[in-house]
Design an enzyme around this catalytic site. Structure first.
Site, PDB file in Angstrom:
ATOM      1  N   ASP A   8       0.855  -1.177   0.000  1.00  0.00           N
ATOM      2  CA  ASP A   8       0.000   0.000   0.000  1.00  0.00           C
ATOM      3  C   ASP A   8       0.896   1.234   0.000  1.00  0.00           C
ATOM      4  O   ASP A   8       1.585   1.513   0.987  1.00  0.00           O
ATOM      5  CB  ASP A   8      -0.895  -0.014   1.243  1.00  0.00           C
TER       6      ASP A   8
ATOM      7  N   SER B 226      -5.425  13.076 -14.105  1.00  0.00           N
ATOM      8  CA  SER B 226      -6.848  13.073 -14.433  1.00  0.00           C
ATOM      9  C   SER B 226      -7.179  14.345 -15.186  1.00  0.00           C
ATOM     10  O   SER B 226      -6.520  15.377 -15.007  1.00  0.00           O
ATOM     11  CB  SER B 226      -7.698  13.000 -13.159  1.00  0.00           C
TER      12      SER B 226
ATOM     13  N   TYR C 105      -9.855  16.111  -4.551  1.00  0.00           N
ATOM     14  CA  TYR C 105      -9.383  15.214  -5.606  1.00  0.00           C
ATOM     15  C   TYR C 105      -8.840  16.032  -6.773  1.00  0.00           C
ATOM     16  O   TYR C 105      -7.732  15.788  -7.270  1.00  0.00           O
ATOM     17  CB  TYR C 105     -10.503  14.298  -6.078  1.00  0.00           C
TER      18      TYR C 105
ATOM     19  N   LYS D  97      -4.872  16.208  -8.180  1.00  0.00           N
ATOM     20  CA  LYS D  97      -4.444  15.883  -9.537  1.00  0.00           C
ATOM     21  C   LYS D  97      -3.767  17.079 -10.212  1.00  0.00           C
ATOM     22  O   LYS D  97      -2.835  16.910 -11.011  1.00  0.00           O
ATOM     23  CB  LYS D  97      -5.641  15.397 -10.359  1.00  0.00           C
TER      24      LYS D  97
ATOM     25  N   THR E 261     -13.464   1.954 -14.951  1.00  0.00           N
ATOM     26  CA  THR E 261     -12.635   1.296 -13.944  1.00  0.00           C
ATOM     27  C   THR E 261     -13.402   1.282 -12.626  1.00  0.00           C
ATOM     28  O   THR E 261     -14.449   1.915 -12.511  1.00  0.00           O
ATOM     29  CB  THR E 261     -11.298   2.044 -13.717  1.00  0.00           C
TER      30      THR E 261
END
Length: 259
Positions: free
Chosen positions: A57, A139, A152, A156, A187
């Site tokens: 991880d 992204s 998020y 990115k 995904t």
């Protein structure tokens, strides 16, 4: 072709990372994949899609260093790093927590930075003639804002800037650094972030009909294998003069304003 390339792919146990690992192997690279799902990684190795794998991880202390070290041991060197592991937990400003921020930045930015940090000495050792490169999977949300996913998107965008800065710093060593910015690709990412199956299907429908222009004509969102094709080109010797770019593969999402 990628004959002679020695590649580490993070996030290789599923989704885009898995497709990238498979494509690089098909193109002749030797690939070590890493991820948390040992069963999936073992199957990829059994199928001949990986030379080897390392389970871990990347958000745990010390794991990035161990993964790079063990990958280099299995490969006998390192010429290519694909940072594909990533996370997404949604949250809108005004209600999002600091824990949300820390989770997205640890999983998307810090892990990418740490893998790069530990890989760079090995890429330098491989030498400019080996065509060393780092490709960071970001992204489209690093390029274009969206509601409900503030931290998020910010994480990115940070990956994109890290990519551009590293490209300048590492150019004297002949190490290229490139970003890839997918739009909606089929995904498990959204569902792992808490989206229900029903909500995910509605999300895909909206993507096809409204937010990704080419998707309606195709009747689908993007597929991991398409990202794998782009990454294989960027990591290969035909892309020797491409560095510092963050290249969208988003079905035209950036061409639109708010929808």
């Amino acid at each position: 072709m990628m004959d002679g390339k020695l590649a580490l792919v993070t996030g290789a146990s599923s989704g885009i990372g898995k497709a990238i690992a498979q494509k690089l192997t098909q193109e002749g690279a030797k690939v070590v994949g890493t991820g948390r799902n040992e069963e999936s990684l073992a199957q990829l190795k059994a199928d001949g899609d990986l030379l080897g794998y390392v389970v871990g991880d990347l958000c745990q202390d010390g794991v990035c260093e161990r993964i790079v070290r063990e990958a280099v041991e299995q490969l006998g060197g390192l010429t290519t790093v694909i940072n594909c592991a990533g996370v997404l937990v949604a949250g809108a400003m005004g209600s999002v927590s600091l824990d949300n921020y820390l989770f997205n930045f640890r999983g998307n930015v810090q892990s990418t930075f740490e893998v790069m940090e530990h890989a760079i000495p090995h890429l330098r050792k491989a030498g400019a003639a080996s065509g060393p490169c780092i490709i960071n999977i970001s992204s489209v949300n690093g390029k274009q804002s969206a509601g409900g996913v503030a931290t998020y998107c910010a994480s990115k965008a940070a990956v994109d800037q890290l990519t551009r800065c590293a490209a300048v710093d590492l150019a004297p060593d002949g190490i290229r650094v490139v970003g890839v910015n997918p739009g909606v690709i089929r995904t498990p990412l959204q569902q792992r972030g808490g989206m229900s199956n029903e909500a995910y299907e509605k999300f895909l429908e909206r993507t096809i009909n409204y937010t990704h222009p080419i998707a309606k004509a195709l009747g689908r969102v993007g597929e991991p294998e398409e990202v794998g094709e782009l990454v294989a080109f960027l990591a290969g010797d035909k892309a020797k003069f491409i560095t510092g770019e963050c290249i969208a593969i988003d079905g035209g999402r950036q061409c639109l304003g708010a929808r």
